[in-house]
Scaffold this active site. Structure first.
Site, PDB file in Angstrom:
ATOM      1  N   LYS A  10      40.015  40.862  35.650  1.00  0.00           N
ATOM      2  CA  LYS A  10      41.303  41.460  35.432  1.00  0.00           C
ATOM      3  C   LYS A  10      42.290  40.405  34.903  1.00  0.00           C
ATOM      4  O   LYS A  10      42.350  39.292  35.521  1.00  0.00           O
ATOM      5  CB  LYS A  10      41.634  42.318  36.548  1.00  0.00           C
ATOM      6  CG  LYS A  10      42.911  43.060  36.273  1.00  0.00           C
ATOM      7  CD  LYS A  10      43.467  44.033  37.570  1.00  0.00           C
ATOM      8  CE  LYS A  10      44.731  44.900  37.221  1.00  0.00           C
ATOM      9  NZ  LYS A  10      45.108  45.631  38.632  1.00  0.00           N
ATOM     10  N   SER A  18      45.886  50.340  37.685  1.00  0.00           N
ATOM     11  CA  SER A  18      46.004  49.791  36.617  1.00  0.00           C
ATOM     12  C   SER A  18      44.746  48.944  36.232  1.00  0.00           C
ATOM     13  O   SER A  18      45.019  48.245  35.180  1.00  0.00           O
ATOM     14  CB  SER A  18      47.127  48.727  37.036  1.00  0.00           C
ATOM     15  OG  SER A  18      46.597  47.768  38.116  1.00  0.00           O
ATOM     16  N   SER A  71      44.847  50.780  42.515  1.00  0.00           N
ATOM     17  CA  SER A  71      44.757  50.170  41.307  1.00  0.00           C
ATOM     18  C   SER A  71      43.392  49.837  41.097  1.00  0.00           C
ATOM     19  O   SER A  71      42.816  49.523  39.991  1.00  0.00           O
ATOM     20  CB  SER A  71      45.391  48.927  40.830  1.00  0.00           C
ATOM     21  OG  SER A  71      46.817  49.651  40.414  1.00  0.00           O
TER      22      SER A  71
END
Lengths: 491, 95
Positions: free
Chosen positions: A84, A159, A183
């Site tokens: 990420k 997210s 997330s």
């Protein structure tokens, strides 16, 4: 099982580790298979903000060389992973999907990145996300929209939507994400994969770009429970650079997998089966509970009476912490700086107004308001007290049960654009994941069925603080009994 | 909770943000809706409940006062949008 080089990207980390150890495949083969899969699906999915083919092949070759010399480092040596883009990677641009960090090249690695490098992992790319991890759909990325591999008119969740979509699309073998209010788990549910938010303190956050420091935690996204356990074992542990990381040994999570659920007590919180929930989600989770009972666990009803206050408390606490953490983006030391400022104050305001997207500004505003003179007691302090009540709910429930089972999200993946104009509706979609962060406990999402439209549904398994082993036992037993995880999106 | 435009502008100044008229109005409406939702916390009696700022039972974490290597200056400055020699360059601060 004979597998052609063409389908190598579909295997799990633990399957790949076995084949690498037997020298049936090389890390370079695996990396090539993943990169060509990315080339094939990325125009439709757009999970990656940056691809790192040169670095990937270089580390894959080094892993192969080690293996030839009998010096392989363990199950992650030579395994292609995705990261990420809020995790600092030395020498590799790290943007948090924000214009304000465009061009930022960290001079150091996050602790988890250093640990994965030391384990021999191959990084194929940095994945898309909601800007600064603020969102539930990855629609708040400043750069691109990631699509759900199961239905490309749907959100991948957020997210960590890029990481989840990349794993689901077989565009990496596993990934890291971060979870402040769901997330990792919600995108894992939306994309039909496994995702774990570890206990607060289990994993060092050094080098994770901070959003809400009392809630943030880094965790794995993977194709099955065993891979999730492998990744947690690699990234967990105490770190002197993060004083909130717990000084506790990292158990052998893999050894816990096969222990089964016989004799475990699983709690079903009545507050998590509420009106407004998609009927297919409720049905799938109820069937999953019966399946786990059938495997030898005892299911009992528990109550988490303050559940309905979690979202309100969370959106005060998380935004307050964010408003403080994001004060550092001033256009001076790194990242974007606006042009044409006439003085320093103007430079700050222009840089921040042009550099941050709408959702980030909204949260900074809400947090600044909650912390401002005259409102602190009514909002911030009140939310901290409610946090104590929510944590107390879990403490009491876990006196009676070993794990708690809930849906991960109230609906399967919603449509792109469906909630972008209504921030409150977007926040409400986090209803089942947020309490876990407030209480600091671990929770894992794994596939437990499909909606009539063919969208994946997630089952959430919550554990006691540092009770990841019991979560893995439960999730692994369920997974092996149902094999939902074997389904792949029609790409 | 209904926010006024003055409150929005005041908070924006505190947060070092600047909004156009149109943006300020949209934020006023959205933040008012969120704050109205958050008011549900008021339903709970929290008299005597200790606030939780942190879930772990740790207080201060100490370490030896040992000198360790720092980030080299060149690396620390490498991301600066504007610099001169070994300094970050900013607009004039003192009139």
């Amino acid at each position: 099982m004979k597998m052609t080089a063409m389908s190598l990207h579909t295997i799990t980390i633990h399957e790949a580790a076995v084949r690498l150890a037997r020298k049936e495949i090389s890390s370079v083969d695996l990396t090539r298979a993943v990169l060509s899969r990315i080339e094939e699906v990325e125009p439709r999915i757009r999970a990656y903000l940056a691809l790192l083919p040169e670095d990937a092949f270089r580390t894959a070759e080094a892993a192969d060389a080690r293996r030839r010399q009998g010096k392989a480092r363990g199950p992650l040596d030579g395994i292609p992973l995705a990261i990420k883009d809020n995790l600092c990677t030395r020498g590799i641009e790290t943007t948090c999907a924000s214009k304000i960090l465009k061009g930022f090249v960290p001079p150091y690695d996050a602790t988890v990145i250093g640990k994965l490098r030391a384990a021999g992992a191959v990084f194929v790319g940095k994945t898309n996300m909601d800007e600064f991890a603020m969102g539930s759909s990855t629609e708040n990325s400043a750069f691109q929209q990631t699509k759900n591999p199961w239905a490309q008119d749907r959100i991948p969740g957020g997210s960590s939507g890029g990481s989840a979509a990349a794993v689901a699309a077989d565009a990496c073998l596993g990934a890291l994400g971060s979870d402040t209010g769901g997330s990792i788990r919600q995108p894992a549910a939306c994309c039909g994969i496994v995702g774990l938010k570890p206990t607060y303190g289990r994993v060092s956050r050094y080098g994770l770009v901070a959003f809400a420091s009392s809630l943030d935690q880094i965790g794995p996204l993977a194709k099955d429970v065993e891979d999730t356990a492998l990744l947690l074992a690699a990234i967990g542990g105490h770190d002197s650079k993060d004083s909130t990381s717990a000084d506790l040994p990292v158990p052998n999570y893999r050894a816990a997998l096969a222990r089964g659920v016989k004799g475990l007590k699983v709690g079903i919180p009545k507050e998590y089966f509420v009106e407004g929930m998609d009927p297919s989600v409720e049905a799938a989770v109820r069937v999953a509970v019966r399946t786990i009972e059938g495997l030898g666990a005892e299911a009992v009803e528990v109550s988490l009476p303050h559940t309905e206050y979690a979202i309100a408390a969370y959106y005060i606490l998380a935004t307050s912490e964010a408003s403080s953490n994001l004060a550092r983006y001033d256009g001076i030391k790194y990242g974007f700086r606006a042009e044409g400022a006439k003085d320093l104050l103007d430079l700050y305001q222009k840089t921040r107004s042009e550099g941050f997207g709408a959702e980030v500004k909204r949260r900074i505003m809400l947090g600044t308001y909650s912390l401002s003179a005259g409102y602190y007691e009514a909002y911030y302090r009140k939310a901290q007290q409610v946090r104590t009540l929510i944590k107390g709910d879990f403490d009491r429930a876990f006196e009676r049960v070993d794990v708690i089972l809930t849906p991960t999200a109230p609906t399967p993946a919603f449509r792109l654009g469906e909630k972008v104009d209504d921030p409150l509706q977007m926040y409400l979609s986090d209803i089942f994941t947020i309490s876990v962060n407030l209480a600091g406990i671990p929770a894992l999402s794994l596939p437990c069925g499909f909606s009539p439209e063919g969208l994946p549904i997630g089952l959430q398994v919550l554990g006691k603080p540092f009770g990841e082993e019991t979560i893995f036992r439960t999730a692994c037993a369920y997974e092996q009994a149902t094999e939902w995880y074997r389904r792949r999106p029609p790409l | 909770m209904k926010l006024t435009r003055e409150e929005v502008n005041h908070v924006a100044r505190l947060a070092r943000l600047h909004f156009s008229e149109e943006e300020a109005e949209r934020f006023r409406e959205q933040l008012s809706a969120i704050l109205t939702y958050v008011e549900k916390l008021g339903e709970l009696d929290t008299t005597g409940v200790e606030p939780t700022s942190h879930v772990l039972p740790i207080r201060n974490v100490f370490r030896e006062d040992a000198v360790l290597p720092s980030l080299p200056r060149e690396e620390a400055l490498a991301n600066a949008p504007d610099r001169t020699e070994e300094f970050y360059r900013v607009p004039k601060i003192i009139e």
